[in-house]
Scaffold this motif. Sequence first.
Motif, PDB file in Angstrom:
ATOM      1  N   LEU A 232      59.881  36.988  29.451  1.00 15.40           N
ATOM      2  CA  LEU A 232      60.871  36.051  29.987  1.00 15.40           C
ATOM      3  C   LEU A 232      61.848  36.781  30.897  1.00 15.40           C
ATOM      4  CD1 LEU A 232      61.774  34.160  26.681  1.00 15.40           C
ATOM      5  CD2 LEU A 232      60.015  33.553  28.350  1.00 15.40           C
ATOM      6  N   ALA A 233      62.454  36.022  31.800  1.00 21.48           N
ATOM      7  CA  ALA A 233      63.550  36.531  32.624  1.00 21.48           C
ATOM      8  C   ALA A 233      64.842  36.337  31.840  1.00 21.48           C
ATOM      9  CB  ALA A 233      63.599  35.797  33.966  1.00 21.48           C
ATOM     10  N   ALA A 234      65.176  37.319  31.024  1.00 24.63           N
ATOM     11  CA  ALA A 234      66.301  37.207  30.095  1.00 24.63           C
ATOM     12  C   ALA A 234      67.520  37.929  30.661  1.00 24.63           C
ATOM     13  CB  ALA A 234      65.932  37.783  28.738  1.00 24.63           C
ATOM     14  N   ASP A 235      68.669  37.244  30.631  1.00 22.95           N
ATOM     15  CA  ASP A 235      69.930  37.874  31.029  1.00 22.95           C
ATOM     16  C   ASP A 235      70.476  38.751  29.914  1.00 22.95           C
ATOM     17  OD1 ASP A 235      69.895  36.663  33.487  1.00 22.95           O
ATOM     18  OD2 ASP A 235      71.046  34.915  32.839  1.00 22.95           O
ATOM     19  N   SER A 236      70.360  38.280  28.670  1.00 27.16           N
ATOM     20  CA  SER A 236      70.886  39.054  27.550  1.00 27.16           C
ATOM     21  C   SER A 236      70.078  38.750  26.309  1.00 27.16           C
ATOM     22  CB  SER A 236      72.367  38.730  27.303  1.00 27.16           C
ATOM     23  OG  SER A 236      72.511  37.383  26.874  1.00 27.16           O
ATOM     24  N   VAL A 237      69.992  39.749  25.430  1.00 22.63           N
ATOM     25  CA  VAL A 237      69.353  39.617  24.125  1.00 22.63           C
ATOM     26  C   VAL A 237      70.327  40.202  23.105  1.00 22.63           C
ATOM     27  CG1 VAL A 237      67.374  40.165  22.684  1.00 22.63           C
ATOM     28  CG2 VAL A 237      67.065  39.858  25.143  1.00 22.63           C
TER      29      VAL A 237
ATOM     30  N   PRO B 114      77.398  34.532  24.876  1.00 19.18           N
ATOM     31  CA  PRO B 114      76.783  33.952  26.085  1.00 19.18           C
ATOM     32  C   PRO B 114      75.496  33.193  25.796  1.00 19.18           C
ATOM     33  CG  PRO B 114      77.512  36.197  26.497  1.00 19.18           C
ATOM     34  CD  PRO B 114      77.620  35.982  25.021  1.00 19.18           C
ATOM     35  N   ALA B 115      74.684  33.703  24.862  1.00 15.51           N
ATOM     36  CA  ALA B 115      73.397  33.059  24.591  1.00 15.51           C
ATOM     37  C   ALA B 115      73.523  31.819  23.726  1.00 15.51           C
ATOM     38  CB  ALA B 115      72.436  34.048  23.930  1.00 15.51           C
TER      39      ALA B 115
END
Length: 916
Positions: free
Chosen positions: A576-581, A655-656
């Motif tokens: 996935l194109a993930a901004d944050s985990v 954020p998530a």
Amino acid sequence: MRPHPVGIRRTGRIAEAVGSWRAALRIARREARRARRRTALVLAMIALPVLALSFVAATYDMSTLTRAERLEQRIGPADVELRWVSETPLVQDAWGEGVYPVDGVERPRTRPVTAGEVTALLPPGSRVAPVRWWIPVEVRVGDGLVALTGRSLDLTDPLARGTTRLRAGRVPDRPDEIAVSAAGLRELDVDLGGVVTLADGSRAYRVVGVVEFPDDLGATAALPPGATAVPPAGTYDGTWLVDLPGPVDSALVARLNARGITVSARTPAPGATAVRDGHRAGALVSDAEGTGSAVLVGGLGLLEVVLLVGPAFAVGVRRRRRDLALVAVAGGDAVHLRRIVLADGVVLGGVGAALGVLLGVALALAGRPLVEEHVMGARFGGYRVFPAALATIAAVAVLAGVLAALAPAWTAARQDVVAGLAGRRTVPPHRRRWLVLGVTLTVLGTATAALGAQRGTPLVILTGLVLGELGLVFATPTLVGLLARLGRLLPLAPRIALRDASRNRSSAAPAISAVMAAVAGSVAVGVWVASDDARSRAAWQPGVPPGHVVLYGAGSPETADLPPLQPVADRVRGVLAADSVARIDVPVCARPQRADEQCTVHAVLPPEQVCPFEAEAFRTVEARRRARADPRCRASAEPTGISLPVLVDDGSVLPALTDAPPEEVARAGAVLRAGGAVVTDPRRIRDGTVTVTMSRAGEDPEPTATTTVALPGYLLRGGLPVDRLVLSAPAATRLGLAAEPLGYAVETHAAPTPSQQRRLAADLRPLAPFWVEVDTGPTDSGQRPLLLLLAAGAGIITLGAAGVATGLAAAEGRRDLSTLAAVGASPRVRRVLSLCQAGVIAGLGSVLGIVAGLGSTIVILTSVNRQYADSWPVQPPYPLVVPWLTLGVLVVVPLVAMLGAGLFTRSRLAVERRLD
């Protein structure tokens, strides 16, 4: 001694009735042979539902296994099945299905058992085979995972091999070999001899055989005992198949029960005790409601068949009016005439019932393998046909034939004898009492359905709908007569069609009513489902931002540790194109004093924000209204999708999970890093302070221990409007809590597709098992196929009723058509007339059905919304949503019926009589 005169008269009346019925049945049999097309039509309409019901009844009887058959599938050639379930003595029922401890205290078995321990408790010469019936097996196939139901048993042992059927290949005899079912082979997409790898990459197996477990035809796998992992500590799910040297006796059962072992055999275990069942009373109430609903639905189906078959009997009576008049002239009274017509219903109903039962049973027996594999997913028991159900179905079919002939029988008994001998058709006057009865039933049914909607009782609602439908059926003939008066304003063909419908109300009204009933039911269900879906969509509240991903740890409690963040983030970003985990942590008791102890946390409302009507709102209507108007009583939105508990975090997961603006997340993170708490409900913070309470409680009725602290707080704005509490790690420590990992939250640019979700779960599986959850919008109820199926069923009934009524009207109006041909009518008049006759039946029935369906649903929705208006907690009302797709199908069907009638009608008008 002379017989008593009363007894002589009674015997004479019985003999007269028997002779009269014998003659009537002979006449009915002769008439069925004469009018073969009409007979075939009636038989088809009666036999088709009987065939379907007989198929279901026979299939149900074969699929409902007896205890002995269930055990036969489970244990094969073994004598008994043993389950060591307890460390303490127990008492079991005769089949080993119900058990309870002797001393009232149960200690479940957690330690695995060896074959030697089991054999030591059995008579000399006994053989045992261990079996584990459920082992989760996940295999990596392409970019996804395939889950199989694994069973651990040694198929080289004849005792265990008898529980399966080898379909291809051979049985596995090595730890790296398995056998799978046919469905499992298709799921794995491999051939015999192929190799499959577990999802975590720990082991690989070669598929050497295709086996079948009779009790589960789904995707299953048979694994040798050495090919499975040892059960986790504290769990035990094994059973033992036993071959005894002699029969099962009460001493053996008692000895095994004393050690905590249950015994299941093909016959009741000797010396077993009856186990109490405390749930029977509730089951009886549920069964009564279900039986009542089934009877009403079955009554609606019976009414539909009666309305469809009735026109054929009505036309038959009109074509035989001269024969019936001759019977009257020969001395027959009204009773004899009614018996002659009712005998038609008895004969055709009986023949249709016999034909339907025979075909249904034959179809059930022939299609048994297909139903086993594709519908039930398990092999059936013995070949049975459910005679009691078949007899009931046949009796109901005969009853349908008699009821369909009832109205024509009364019409035949009232006909003018002279007109019948002369061949003239007389239209009997329609009595107003039927209209009054119809209106009364409609009003009564509407009130009953509204009452049932207010009380939330489906059985009462269904009863009201049935009464309302019967009322409309009784009122339909009067409505047809009123519409016929408008025929003088129409062209020739529609004028004749309306006139014929008015004259032949005994055949036209049932056909119109059948269409109306089917369409009304389809529209009512469609509007209700569409309104319920709209209400669910309006009430949908995501628990996490739509499109973001939550990864839940799916391991057992013994292996609940999650992998580190960095490997998980790397694999997530590979898919996935993930901004944050970020990791999701939840609070738990830091030092639990008991194993069952639970800790709950919540933010306390300030006194001025507490709803003053919380306790009173459930008592009176006035208190509920005041609570609804008070802003302090308006609770935050509850998530209908993913729901998360209280969190422990330093701001990295916000954020998530909240989708708040970056500046808000930064301020909230600063408060959390300073040891505070973050809330999203403005009522829970006062002067920058949040009061948090932690409660410790267990299953024992002991006082709950609470801890309350005041924490620096921050109100997070701009995110999802759900009530959320986030604690910092120091705040959790002050409350006596510790952080436990729950999973991971992923902030994404776009919602992952189903294939991406499957690939993500497969890529993460070598690290740990995860469930991938995404909130993308309101879940589809999946009712659209049901709506289309109902609309299609109503359309088929509409086409059938229109076709039957049009064909019967054409046969009845042949003399009128000949007259038209004699006076110079063009050949297309007959085609246009058939088209208009079909339009009157299908169009009028569809319009009445749509109006009735919409009206009944409006009444029910209005009643439910009126109840919700004063409810507490607040319930969103049902909107009125019209399923235009369903209505479109129902509007198009009459046009199709008209077009079909026009195409299949011959244009040539034959002249039946010529004047020389």
